[in-house]
Design an enzyme around this catalytic site. Structure first.
Site, PDB file in Angstrom:
ATOM      1  N   LYS A  18       9.101   9.283  -3.875  1.00  0.00           N
ATOM      2  CA  LYS A  18       8.987  10.552  -3.531  1.00  0.00           C
ATOM      3  C   LYS A  18      10.254  11.624  -3.950  1.00  0.00           C
ATOM      4  O   LYS A  18      10.084  12.735  -4.460  1.00  0.00           O
ATOM      5  CB  LYS A  18       8.652  10.827  -1.949  1.00  0.00           C
ATOM      6  CG  LYS A  18       8.296  12.092  -1.513  1.00  0.00           C
ATOM      7  CD  LYS A  18       7.805  12.169  -0.027  1.00  0.00           C
ATOM      8  CE  LYS A  18       7.085  13.707   0.263  1.00  0.00           C
ATOM      9  NZ  LYS A  18       6.388  13.480   1.385  1.00  0.00           N
ATOM     10  N   PHE A  53       8.409   3.677   6.698  1.00  0.00           N
ATOM     11  CA  PHE A  53       6.840   3.836   7.044  1.00  0.00           C
ATOM     12  C   PHE A  53       6.083   3.936   5.562  1.00  0.00           C
ATOM     13  O   PHE A  53       6.645   4.566   4.489  1.00  0.00           O
ATOM     14  CB  PHE A  53       6.969   5.001   7.605  1.00  0.00           C
ATOM     15  CG  PHE A  53       5.383   5.845   8.040  1.00  0.00           C
ATOM     16  CD1 PHE A  53       4.569   5.117   8.878  1.00  0.00           C
ATOM     17  CD2 PHE A  53       4.779   6.763   7.255  1.00  0.00           C
ATOM     18  CE1 PHE A  53       3.551   5.469   9.083  1.00  0.00           C
ATOM     19  CE2 PHE A  53       3.599   7.294   7.401  1.00  0.00           C
ATOM     20  CZ  PHE A  53       2.737   6.558   8.338  1.00  0.00           C
ATOM     21  N   GLN A  54       4.907   3.169   5.632  1.00  0.00           N
ATOM     22  CA  GLN A  54       4.133   3.102   4.534  1.00  0.00           C
ATOM     23  C   GLN A  54       4.885   2.528   3.414  1.00  0.00           C
ATOM     24  O   GLN A  54       4.525   3.020   1.970  1.00  0.00           O
ATOM     25  CB  GLN A  54       3.308   4.375   4.295  1.00  0.00           C
ATOM     26  CG  GLN A  54       2.342   4.905   5.297  1.00  0.00           C
ATOM     27  CD  GLN A  54       1.272   5.991   4.868  1.00  0.00           C
ATOM     28  OE1 GLN A  54       1.854   6.917   3.999  1.00  0.00           O
ATOM     29  NE2 GLN A  54       0.127   6.101   5.325  1.00  0.00           N
ATOM     30  N   GLU A 103      -9.703   4.517  -1.310  1.00  0.00           N
ATOM     31  CA  GLU A 103      -8.833   4.203  -2.579  1.00  0.00           C
ATOM     32  C   GLU A 103      -9.518   3.533  -3.372  1.00  0.00           C
ATOM     33  O   GLU A 103      -9.536   3.532  -4.704  1.00  0.00           O
ATOM     34  CB  GLU A 103      -7.375   3.807  -2.141  1.00  0.00           C
ATOM     35  CG  GLU A 103      -6.507   5.184  -1.665  1.00  0.00           C
ATOM     36  CD  GLU A 103      -6.625   5.052  -0.086  1.00  0.00           C
ATOM     37  OE1 GLU A 103      -7.459   4.575   0.541  1.00  0.00           O
ATOM     38  OE2 GLU A 103      -5.712   5.687   0.409  1.00  0.00           O
ATOM     39  N   MET A 112     -27.444 -14.084  -3.375  1.00  0.00           N
ATOM     40  CA  MET A 112     -26.657 -15.097  -4.217  1.00  0.00           C
ATOM     41  C   MET A 112     -26.105 -16.345  -3.391  1.00  0.00           C
ATOM     42  O   MET A 112     -26.148 -17.720  -3.687  1.00  0.00           O
ATOM     43  CB  MET A 112     -25.583 -14.492  -5.228  1.00  0.00           C
ATOM     44  CG  MET A 112     -25.106 -15.556  -6.271  1.00  0.00           C
ATOM     45  SD  MET A 112     -26.685 -16.223  -7.305  1.00  0.00           S
ATOM     46  CE  MET A 112     -26.558 -14.820  -8.441  1.00  0.00           C
TER      47      MET A 112
END
Length: 565
Positions: A162, A112-113, A50, A474
């Site tokens: 959803k 969930f999630q 993602e 760096m």
């Protein structure tokens, strides 16, 4: 006709003329992805992570000027996207990020999630929405695109439960949008503009300080015209590289921590700084109470909250830079005498002659600055250049011959390692046949290296030039300079993958480069190959980025080359 929430998302994207969506599906966004499967109006690019998807949308937006669109699922899908969203937010990139959410009845139950997506993204978005009723969805989609690209651009997040994606309502997409509390000021106050022009007329040591706003507003042609007309010395921020052509005689180069000596001394000694879409970032100002002590400030910005935020501003102008410069130009033509600044230009030109950007070239080991300059000679002038973050980023900003805005794609505000490669893939999707090159380091490239597979699948032949010094370069430089060379966890020489085989294993091509001849040959072959390419360029391990303003030091206290002291 009634549509489901998922269908409304798709129809809204079509109404907004979206060409491509970058994303990664999952349970909570599955209904929307089912509708993506059924349509042919826009392309979907499946990233491998993602974060990569959001950086791709970001790179697409930076290169094209269009709104980038990314789509992820709930929970970890959203949290994986957070770095990409924050990167876009700090650089004011117009994007719409759509995430799935657990059903409205499950929100707050640790389902969930489930994650509080709007809570997570609130501080890193221009605005965000949780859609609780499908009837609100068309207006929210329209509002999101409007907010993303209007005023000061930025990412806007839409979180859709959803059950909202399956609920139905009549689809009516707004033609126009009116927001009572959001009305950006596009036109500058004419009296304020006249005061600024009078200040420029009186100044003896003025400097144009050009920032990323000059790119985002599309004002670059006007900026070039104003600089050419007035012959006022000009400096650019990292985000503005290319607004002024590299060979313009009035451009002093990049300003700030790794800016040129002349650019930093111009800011230090100026009696008037005219800020064109810049925000006085701490990497530019250095020690703030020592910054521009002799200068008054003209600050032009569409975001009023930026004006006076860091430095006191005597001449504030709120407005779109393009509109303000259109109003300012006739006054400058009438009132400014470029000869007035001749002595000032001579002083700064002398600084450039005495302390130019340079490096000690070597035929036995490749210097990174040489590789970047050589790439500028070989690549087409319209090539798009992205970078990751680190030494290679600063060397690219210093040594690549930028000729136009939107040519450099780089994470300026957040400094996101792992940005460059996926951003380059997104840019390639947007600019099609133009060559896209990503300068990266052996540390940065590892952070989203999985996206080679995305480039392979969608035929996005991005060339990655890995300036490989076997260090987190760096950080190593800072450890050397400010931590008595205690190299804590920055030596990567014992954990290097075989970048050539790694690229080949995922459908790309690779070149191991140790000499100048090998570099030129490999780069030309990579451009011809039309494949994702890795050039693993072995560079001088201990090369430093100079000049450098030490942290919390005034701009005038620059570290320069030993032989220049």
């Amino acid at each position: 006709m009634k549509l489901t929430g998922a269908q409304i998302v798709i129809e809204s994207l079509i109404k907004e003329n979206v060409e491509v969506v970058f994303g990664y599906p999952g349970g909570a966004i599955m209904n929307v992805y089912d509708e993506i499967y059924k349509q042919n109006s826009f392309k979907h690019i499946l990233a491998k992570h993602e974060q990569g998807a959001v950086h791709m949308a970001d790179g697409y937006a930076r290169a094209t000027g269009n709104v980038g669109v990314a789509m992820v699922t709930s929970g970890p899908g959203l949290t994986n996207a957070v770095t990409g969203i924050a990167t876009a937010y700090t650089d004011s990139i117009p994007m719409v990020i759509i995430s799935g959410q657990v059903p409205t009845t499950a929100i707050g139950t640790d389902a969930f999630q489930e994650v509080d997506a709007v809570g997570v993204t609130r501080p890193i978005t221009k605005h965000n929405f949780l859609v609780k009723d499908v009837k609100d969805l068309p207006f929210i989609m329209k509002e999101a695109f409007y907010l993303a690209k209007s005023g000061r651009p930025g990412p806007v997040h839409i979180d859709i439960p959803k059950d909202v994606t399956v609920a139905k309502t009549k689809f009516e997409y707004p033609e126009k949008i009116e927001l009572i509390t959001y009305k950006p000021t596009y036109k500058g106050n004419k009296r304020a503009i006249k005061r600024a022009v009078d200040a420029i007329k009186r100044a003896k040591k003025p400097v144009f300080y050009v920032g990323g706003g000059a790119v985002l507003s599309g004002a670059y042609e006007l900026v070039r015209e104003v600089v050419k007309l007035t012959k006022i010395p000009t400096v650019e921020t990292l985000m503005a590289r290319g607004v002024i052509r590299y060979d313009c005689p009035y451009l002093l180069g990049m300003v700030g921590m790794h800016g040129t000596y002349a650019a930093n001394m111009a800011m230090n000694d100026a009696d008037l700084i005219i800020s064109l879409g810049a925000r006085f970032d701490d990497r530019v100002t250095g020690k703030l109470d020592e910054f521009a002590k002799h200068a008054d400030i003209v600050h032009i910005d569409i975001d009023p909250s930026q004006i006076g935020k860091v430095v006191p501003t005597k001449y504030p102008i709120v407005g779109d830079l393009k509109n303000v410069l259109e109003d300012m130009l006739p006054l400058l033509i009438e009132e400014i005498e470029p000869e007035r600044y001749e002595e000032w230009r001579e002083i700064l030109n002398r600084y450039q002659e005495l302390y130019p950007l340079k490096y000690n070239d070597d035929d036995t080991v490749i210097k990174p600055q040489w590789a970047i300059q050589k790439t500028g000679e070989i690549a087409p002038e319209d090539a798009v250049i992205s970078t990751d973050v680190g030494q290679h980023q600063m060397w690219t900003a210093q040594f690549y011959p930028f000729t136009y805005p939107r040519q450099l794609l780089t994470s300026g505000g957040l400094g996101t390692m792992g940005f460059g490669f996926p951003a380059a893939l997104g840019a390639k999707e947007g600019v099609k046949d133009r060559v896209v090159i990503n300068f990266t380091g052996d540390g940065s490239i590892m952070m989203n290296i999985q996206e080679v597979l995305t480039g392979y699948k969608y035929k996005l032949p991005v060339i990655n030039i890995i300036l490989n010094n076997n260090y987190l370069g760096m950080v190593r430089q800072w450890q050397t300079m400010f931590y008595d060379d205690r190299l804590s966890e920055t030596d990567l020489s014992d954990v290097q993958p075989d970048f050539v085989k790694l690229a080949e294993s995922m459908g790309g091509i690779g070149f191991r480069v140790k000499t100048k001849d090998e570099f030129e040959k490999a780069l030309k072959e990579a451009i011809e190959s039309k494949k994702v390419a890795f050039l693993d360029v072995q560079i001088d391990r201990r090369e430093d980025v100079l000049p450098m303003v030490p942290p919390n030091s005034p701009l005038k206290n620059m570290l320069i080359f030993k032989e220049d002291k």
